[in-house]
Design a protein around this motif. Structure first.
Motif, mmCIF file in Angstrom:
data_model
loop_
_atom_site.group_PDB
_atom_site.id
_atom_site.type_symbol
_atom_site.label_atom_id
_atom_site.label_comp_id
_atom_site.label_asym_id
_atom_site.label_seq_id
_atom_site.Cartn_x
_atom_site.Cartn_y
_atom_site.Cartn_z
ATOM 1 N N HIS A 5 0.815 -1.217 0.000
ATOM 2 C CA HIS A 5 0.000 0.000 0.000
ATOM 3 C C HIS A 5 0.849 1.267 0.000
ATOM 4 C CE1 HIS A 5 -3.928 -1.994 1.664
ATOM 5 N NE2 HIS A 5 -3.690 -2.266 0.396
ATOM 6 N N GLU A 6 2.094 1.142 0.438
ATOM 7 C CA GLU A 6 2.953 2.316 0.534
ATOM 8 C C GLU A 6 3.539 2.710 -0.818
ATOM 9 O OE1 GLU A 6 3.211 4.017 3.345
ATOM 10 O OE2 GLU A 6 1.788 2.562 4.168
ATOM 11 N N ARG A 7 3.432 1.820 -1.770
ATOM 12 C CA ARG A 7 4.014 2.091 -3.087
ATOM 13 C C ARG A 7 3.176 3.120 -3.831
ATOM 14 N NH1 ARG A 7 2.584 -0.184 -8.130
ATOM 15 N NH2 ARG A 7 4.249 -0.257 -9.688
ATOM 16 N N THR A 8 3.841 4.102 -4.388
ATOM 17 C CA THR A 8 3.163 5.039 -5.256
ATOM 18 C C THR A 8 2.915 4.343 -6.583
ATOM 19 O OG1 THR A 8 4.296 6.894 -4.235
ATOM 20 C CG2 THR A 8 3.308 7.279 -6.398
ATOM 21 N N ARG A 9 1.666 4.321 -6.996
ATOM 22 C CA ARG A 9 1.329 3.537 -8.191
ATOM 23 C C ARG A 9 2.141 4.014 -9.390
ATOM 24 N NH1 ARG A 9 -2.716 0.057 -9.752
ATOM 25 N NH2 ARG A 9 -3.089 -0.070 -11.992
ATOM 26 N N LYS A 10 2.791 3.045 -10.019
ATOM 27 C CA LYS A 10 3.574 3.325 -11.208
ATOM 28 C C LYS A 10 3.245 2.284 -12.273
ATOM 29 C CE LYS A 10 7.514 5.221 -8.640
ATOM 30 N NZ LYS A 10 8.963 5.077 -8.348
ATOM 31 N N ARG A 11 3.502 2.644 -13.507
ATOM 32 C CA ARG A 11 3.324 1.697 -14.593
ATOM 33 C C ARG A 11 4.348 0.575 -14.466
ATOM 34 N NH1 ARG A 11 4.945 3.021 -19.080
ATOM 35 N NH2 ARG A 11 3.784 1.439 -20.250
ATOM 36 N N LEU A 12 3.943 -0.587 -14.951
ATOM 37 C CA LEU A 12 4.846 -1.732 -15.016
ATOM 38 C C LEU A 12 5.064 -2.035 -16.499
ATOM 39 C CD1 LEU A 12 6.330 -3.903 -13.296
ATOM 40 C CD2 LEU A 12 4.340 -5.374 -13.658
ATOM 41 N N PRO A 13 6.097 -1.466 -17.107
ATOM 42 C CA PRO A 13 6.313 -1.656 -18.543
ATOM 43 C C PRO A 13 6.635 -3.105 -18.875
ATOM 44 C CG PRO A 13 7.623 0.171 -17.671
ATOM 45 C CD PRO A 13 7.109 -0.595 -16.503
ATOM 46 N N THR A 14 6.546 -3.430 -20.150
ATOM 47 C CA THR A 14 6.917 -4.778 -20.583
ATOM 48 C C THR A 14 8.391 -5.033 -20.257
ATOM 49 O OG1 THR A 14 7.362 -3.896 -22.794
ATOM 50 C CG2 THR A 14 5.214 -4.922 -22.421
ATOM 51 N N GLY A 15 8.691 -6.289 -19.957
ATOM 52 C CA GLY A 15 10.069 -6.671 -19.657
ATOM 53 C C GLY A 15 10.593 -6.097 -18.357
ATOM 54 N N THR A 16 9.698 -5.820 -17.419
ATOM 55 C CA THR A 16 10.100 -5.232 -16.138
ATOM 56 C C THR A 16 9.829 -6.213 -14.998
ATOM 57 O OG1 THR A 16 9.706 -2.987 -16.902
ATOM 58 C CG2 THR A 16 9.709 -3.333 -14.528
ATOM 59 N N LEU A 17 10.768 -6.292 -14.085
ATOM 60 C CA LEU A 17 10.691 -7.195 -12.933
ATOM 61 C C LEU A 17 10.531 -6.389 -11.657
ATOM 62 C CD1 LEU A 17 11.353 -10.314 -12.054
ATOM 63 C CD2 LEU A 17 13.502 -9.283 -11.296
ATOM 64 N N THR A 18 9.569 -6.783 -10.829
ATOM 65 C CA THR A 18 9.385 -6.174 -9.505
ATOM 66 C C THR A 18 9.631 -7.230 -8.446
ATOM 67 O OG1 THR A 18 7.762 -4.583 -10.315
ATOM 68 C CG2 THR A 18 7.784 -5.012 -7.949
ATOM 69 N N ARG A 19 10.524 -6.919 -7.501
ATOM 70 C CA ARG A 19 10.834 -7.817 -6.388
ATOM 71 C C ARG A 19 10.119 -7.331 -5.136
ATOM 72 N NH1 ARG A 19 16.669 -7.497 -5.140
ATOM 73 N NH2 ARG A 19 16.170 -9.258 -3.775
ATOM 74 N N LEU A 20 9.390 -8.251 -4.483
ATOM 75 C CA LEU A 20 8.664 -7.914 -3.254
ATOM 76 C C LEU A 20 9.068 -8.849 -2.130
ATOM 77 C CD1 LEU A 20 6.197 -7.892 -5.757
ATOM 78 C CD2 LEU A 20 5.230 -6.478 -3.937
ATOM 79 N N ASN A 21 9.255 -8.296 -0.936
ATOM 80 C CA ASN A 21 9.458 -9.095 0.265
ATOM 81 C C ASN A 21 8.101 -9.405 0.871
ATOM 82 O OD1 ASN A 21 12.278 -9.060 0.111
ATOM 83 N ND2 ASN A 21 12.378 -7.064 1.112
#
Length: 316
Positions: free
Chosen positions: A123-139
């Motif tokens: 919830h703390e993340r400011t919403r951003k686009r997730l472009p193609t070929g992009t990796l998001t790491r979450l704990n």
């Protein structure tokens, strides 16, 4: 114990082909990008121990290219239909089925579902686009089946297009840079043969552009032995199954992708010829020749003595 979830949006789609959405491929630059991402994950020691992919072609190829660039095979990748065009609830359902033993999971999918999942988990993340070929790491917390709103923290976002061009050779820590992942430069081939009565026959096929005669050959697939990978090429390129010998007939080198490729060659005793209608690459054509004719007509000169040596070995 904390766990890590890596969400990867598929590489850029190729819209130049008229196909159903499920079958839409990815562009060549998109392939190179996610391969660089796979190398980066290997360099950072961030290889996943559990991998899930949407069955859509663009997601599956993204996953395959990423995993192979790490130097790993794809046999254990889960192709989950629920990930295709999934909403938040569907993605949470997929993650709830992740085994307890999995500490780092990679999921390849689509927007807007992936963006919605990230926003739900952090919830703390400011919403951003997730472009193609992009990796998001979450704990994440310890339990894959109890992922609630705001339970995770985004650790890092990596865009494949921002990673260094070129690929390290001979591995993730190599200093030489090449245009393709390091595993491309190790290949294996088979010389398929059979006996008709007491006459030895060697199978040759046309090259992909049907300009000359070759034997089945291809990149050694990560996670496979050279023999198993070559047998796979034989099935695809020549439409044959058989027993690949343990001992190679030799190897040769040639230049491709801006560097030297090494190809090791094995004998393959053909036990089954796939019917023409079921042969994946039947446009090539195939022809059984005597060893002498095959040696004479094959394009690659280094193969000629290997064919003749195989004939001599089998005659003995």
């Amino acid at each position: 114990m904390t766990r890590e979830l890596m969400l990867l949006r598929h590489a850029k789609s190729d819209w130049t082909t008229d196909v159903d959405d499920l079958d839409r491929p990815i562009t060549d630059p998109g392939k190179r990008g996610v391969q660089r991402l796979g190398v980066w994950l290997a360099q950072q020691s961030l290889q996943p121990d559990f991998v899930i992919s949407s069955p859509a072609e663009r997601a599956w190829i993204t996953t395959e290219k990423t995993i192979k660039a790490m130097g790993r095979g794809i046999d254990e990748v889960i192709r989950d239909e629920r990930v295709y065009n999934a909403d938040l609830a569907s993605l949470l359902s997929v993650l709830s089925d992740v085994p307890d033993a999995a500490e780092r999971t990679l999921l390849t999918g689509h927007n807007p579902g992936l963006e919605d999942l990230i926003d739900y988990l952090d919830h703390e993340r400011t919403r951003k686009r997730l472009p193609t070929g992009t990796l998001t790491r979450l704990n994440l917390p310890d339990d894959w089946s109890a992922l609630g709103p705001g339970c995770a923290t985004v650790e890092q976002v990596v865009r494949s297009k921002t990673l260094p061009t070129g690929f390290p050779f001979p591995g993730p820590d190599g200093t030489e840079r090449r245009p393709r992942p390091s595993y491309y430069y190790t290949q294996s081939a088979v010389i398929p043969y059979r006996f008709e009565g007491d006459q030895l026959q060697v199978l040759v096929v046309a090259s992909s552009k049907q300009r000359h005669l070759v034997v089945p050959k291809g990149i050694q697939t990560p996670g496979m032995t050279a023999q198993t990978s070559a047998a796979k090429e034989a099935l695809e390129e020549a439409g044959v199954l058989g027993d690949v010998g343990d001992e190679s007939l030799g190897s040769y080198q040639y230049t491709k992708w801006g560097a030297t490729v090494t190809c090791v060659v094995f004998p393959m005793h053909v036990t089954e010829v796939i019917p023409e209608a079921d042969w994946e690459e039947r446009h090539r054509g195939r022809e059984w020749l005597s060893a002498a004719d095959a040696a004479e007509r094959l394009k690659q000169p280094e193969l000629r003595p290997m064919v003749l040596a195989l004939a001599e070995r089998l005659a003995g």
